[in-house]
Design an enzyme around this catalytic site. Structure first.
Site, PDB file in Angstrom:
ATOM      1  N   SER A 164       0.696  -1.245   0.017  1.00 23.60           N
ATOM      2  CA  SER A 164      -0.034   0.128  -0.008  1.00 23.60           C
ATOM      3  C   SER A 164       0.826   1.359  -0.154  1.00 23.60           C
ATOM      4  O   SER A 164       2.138   1.051   0.560  1.00 23.60           O
ATOM      5  CB  SER A 164      -0.812   0.032   1.236  1.00 23.60           C
ATOM      6  OG  SER A 164      -1.399   1.194   1.361  1.00 23.60           O
ATOM      7  N   TYR A 177      -2.600  -0.770  10.461  1.00 18.94           N
ATOM      8  CA  TYR A 177      -2.653  -1.292   8.916  1.00 18.94           C
ATOM      9  C   TYR A 177      -1.321  -0.647   8.439  1.00 18.94           C
ATOM     10  O   TYR A 177      -0.641  -1.429   7.686  1.00 18.94           O
ATOM     11  CB  TYR A 177      -3.910  -0.267   8.291  1.00 18.94           C
ATOM     12  CG  TYR A 177      -3.955  -0.665   7.152  1.00 18.94           C
ATOM     13  CD1 TYR A 177      -4.592  -1.776   6.220  1.00 18.94           C
ATOM     14  CD2 TYR A 177      -3.269   0.223   5.916  1.00 18.94           C
ATOM     15  CE1 TYR A 177      -4.622  -2.111   4.804  1.00 18.94           C
ATOM     16  CE2 TYR A 177      -3.152   0.156   4.577  1.00 18.94           C
ATOM     17  CZ  TYR A 177      -4.139  -1.344   4.179  1.00 18.94           C
ATOM     18  OH  TYR A 177      -4.192  -1.090   2.605  1.00 18.94           O
TER      19      TYR A 177
HETATM   20  C1  BGC Z   1      -6.059   1.476   2.135  1.00 19.83           C
HETATM   21  C2  BGC Z   1      -7.272   2.444   1.643  1.00 19.83           C
HETATM   22  C3  BGC Z   1      -7.073   3.871   1.225  1.00 19.83           C
HETATM   23  C4  BGC Z   1      -5.566   3.941   0.551  1.00 19.83           C
HETATM   24  C5  BGC Z   1      -5.002   5.197   0.191  1.00 19.83           C
HETATM   25  C6  BGC Z   1      -5.096   1.562   1.034  1.00 19.83           C
HETATM   26  O1  BGC Z   1      -4.226   0.885   1.367  1.00 19.83           O
HETATM   27  O2  BGC Z   1      -6.618   0.321   2.415  1.00 19.83           O
HETATM   28  O3  BGC Z   1      -8.327   2.474   2.592  1.00 19.83           O
HETATM   29  O4  BGC Z   1      -7.809   4.548   0.868  1.00 19.83           O
HETATM   30  O5  BGC Z   1      -4.764   2.960   0.999  1.00 19.83           O
HETATM   31  O6  BGC Z   1      -5.179   5.845   1.376  1.00 19.83           O
END
Ligand code: BGC
Length: 279
Positions: A164, A177
């Site tokens: 991410s 996260y």
């Molecule tokens: C998350 C999303 C978020 C995106 C950008 C992703 O890794 O799961 O919820 O919108 O990152 O911030």
């Protein structure tokens, strides 16, 4: 219209991954679903992993089979070691081997840091980080057993970790996260370093804001979407296919010399858009 520009947009040749066997975790929705379909379209046989949502998984399987390749759904929790071991073992039995592991399954359990329970922290680390380790480990064992088969691919196997933008962008209210994705960055690089001499390519895709169920609140109302677009220089929210196409490319021999890289697919979200005018 057959062969129209629109139909062909963003699709890849059915020859690109012909004869390869791919497993995608969390493939019953969002990015995983689009990725499993794109791999099938590119000619790979595909295992569609899911942990809940069997109906959706079966629909994905049916779509993939329409490309004339093999596919089946497999229920497994990626954070459970025995289930991951059994999933890869069944795939080797069913398809003969595995060439491409897409460690995609991931989730969010958002809370302010001071409110976050240990269970919320642990769940996200278990699925997003430990799950990727287990899937990568089991795939790599099979890659090593089999070695390179030149007619199939120049590599003995490919592991693609779904990261991410939050592997480098800190994210208030999501410390579990962001930490899991920061961990994925180092998991990927260390595995890449360790396994490259055996001709195993480990890479990551780091999506930005993609229209999927995980972040529905961020794009489903016009106000929310306008807010979100301020963070995206390219001024469009991504589609799951944007990520799926990147995974197909990384899995293919077109990118055979790409080892240990993170491909950001984020419309420029990592370009510090706040500095476009300030600073
Ligand atoms: C998350 C999303 C978020 C995106 C950008 C992703 O890794 O799961 O919820 O919108 O990152 O911030």
């Amino acid at each position: 219209m057959a062969g129209s520009a629109d139909e062909n947009r963003g699709t890849v040749s059915a020859q690109l991954l012909r004869g390869q066997k791919a497993l995608v975790t969390g493939a019953n929705s969002g990015i995983g679903m689009a990725t499993a379909i794109a791999l099938g379209r590119a000619g790979a046989d595909v295992v569609v992993n899911y942990v809940a949502g069997a109906d959706e998984a079966e629909k994905v399987v049916a779509q993939i089979k329409d490309f004339g390749v093999r596919a089946y759904a497999h229920e497994a929790d990626v954070s459970d070691e025995a289930q991951v071991v059994a999933m890869v073992a069944r795939m080797v039995e069913a398809f003969g081997t595995i060439d491409i592991m897409v460690a995609n399954a991931g989730l969010q359990r958002d809370a302010a840091a001071t409110e976050m329970t240990l269970a919320q922290w642990q769940k996200v680390i278990d699925v997003n980080l430990t799950g990727q380790f287990l899937c990568a480990r089991e795939a790599a064992k099979e890659f090593l057993r089999r070695g390179v088969v030149e007619e199939v691919s120049r590599a003995a196997g490919k592991i693609i970790c779904m990261s991410s933008v939050h592997q480098i962008i800190p994210w208030s209210g999501h410390v579990n996260y962001a930490s899991s994705k920061g961990g994925v960055a180092m998991l990927m690089q260390t595995l890449a370093q360790e396994l490259a001499p055996q001709r195993i390519r480990v890479n990551a895709v780091a999506p930005g804001a993609i229209r999927t169920p995980i972040n529905r609140d961020a794009w489903s109302s016009p106000e929310a979407e306008a807010d979100l677009l301020r963070l995206i220089p390219y001024r469009r929210v991504g589609d799951p296919e944007d990520i799926a196409n990147a995974v197909v490319a990384l899995a293919s021999d077109l990118l055979d010399y790409v080892v240990g890289a993170t491909l950001y697919v984020d419309g420029g979200m990592t370009l510090f858009p706040g500095f476009a005018t300030g600073g």
